[in-house]
Design an enzyme around this catalytic site. Structure first.
Site, mmCIF file in Angstrom:
data_model
loop_
_atom_site.group_PDB
_atom_site.id
_atom_site.type_symbol
_atom_site.label_atom_id
_atom_site.label_comp_id
_atom_site.label_asym_id
_atom_site.label_seq_id
_atom_site.Cartn_x
_atom_site.Cartn_y
_atom_site.Cartn_z
ATOM 1 C CG HIS A 91 -5.039 -15.332 -1.920
ATOM 2 N ND1 HIS A 91 -3.861 -15.427 -2.631
ATOM 3 C CD2 HIS A 91 -5.725 -14.303 -2.463
ATOM 4 C CE1 HIS A 91 -3.836 -14.488 -3.569
ATOM 5 N NE2 HIS A 91 -4.955 -13.791 -3.485
ATOM 6 C CE LYS A 138 -4.278 -10.001 -12.827
ATOM 7 N NZ LYS A 138 -4.456 -10.296 -11.408
ATOM 8 N NE ARG A 141 -4.596 -6.302 -1.462
ATOM 9 C CZ ARG A 141 -4.050 -6.561 -2.625
ATOM 10 N NH1 ARG A 141 -3.009 -7.347 -2.683
ATOM 11 N NH2 ARG A 141 -4.510 -6.038 -3.733
ATOM 12 C CB SER A 158 -0.347 -12.876 -6.190
ATOM 13 O OG SER A 158 -1.251 -13.640 -5.438
#
Length: 159
Positions: free
Chosen positions: A17, A41, A90, A128
């Site tokens: 990040h 979440k 990614r 994460s």
């Protein structure tokens, strides 16, 4: 003034990040790192804690601000006169999801562009969720997240 937003849950903020934040800060006059309130979440950190960590790790980047939002990103962008959304990618799987989001955001606000930034190769596997999993099993996360995050995670687990 060219203003971009880099939205995310940042739970926790990783060096991947931070790489995107630093690189995007060179492209825009101002970058707002916006922490999403995500009811779907179960976060490790509260929104306020995530914002504090982001402030700590970006304090030396002059044109970066930290904020939070809930609801639609398109509404946040309109309200704050933001011209671009920055998203880090990614892998191909990230692109498929982010493309859908970018197209929906363009439908909701045709004046906003989404900018995709490829992650640096050294962070291409980093997420994460993976950091939290490795940490939970006492694995070493040094080099994956800023030192401030490691300390915050240690304190959080001790509580």
């Amino acid at each position: 003034m060219r203003i971009a937003v880099y939205p995310g849950s940042f739970d926790p903020v990783t060096n991947g990040h931070l790489d995107i934040i630093k690189r995007s800060s060179k492209l825009f006059d101002k970058v707002i790192v916006a922490v999403l309130h995500n009811a779907n979440k179960t976060p490790l950190f509260t929104v306020e804690e995530k914002m504090d960590l982001l402030f700590q790790v970006t304090k030396d980047i002059q044109n970066v601000e930290i904020d939070s939002f809930s609801g639609l990103l398109a509404d946040y962008v309109t309200k704050n006169n933001i011209s671009s959304i920055v998203k880090g990618l990614r892998a191909v799987s990230d692109f498929e999801y982010e493309l859908q989001m970018a197209l929906m955001n363009r439908k909701l606000n045709p004046d906003v562009e989404t900018i995709f930034m490829m992650t640096s190769g050294e962070y291409s596997y980093l997420s994460s969720s993976l950091v939290k999993e490795v940490f939970r099993f006492n694995g070493c996360i040094k080099g994956l997240v800023p030192d401030e995050v490691i300390e915050a995670m240690k304190k959080k687990v001790r509580l």
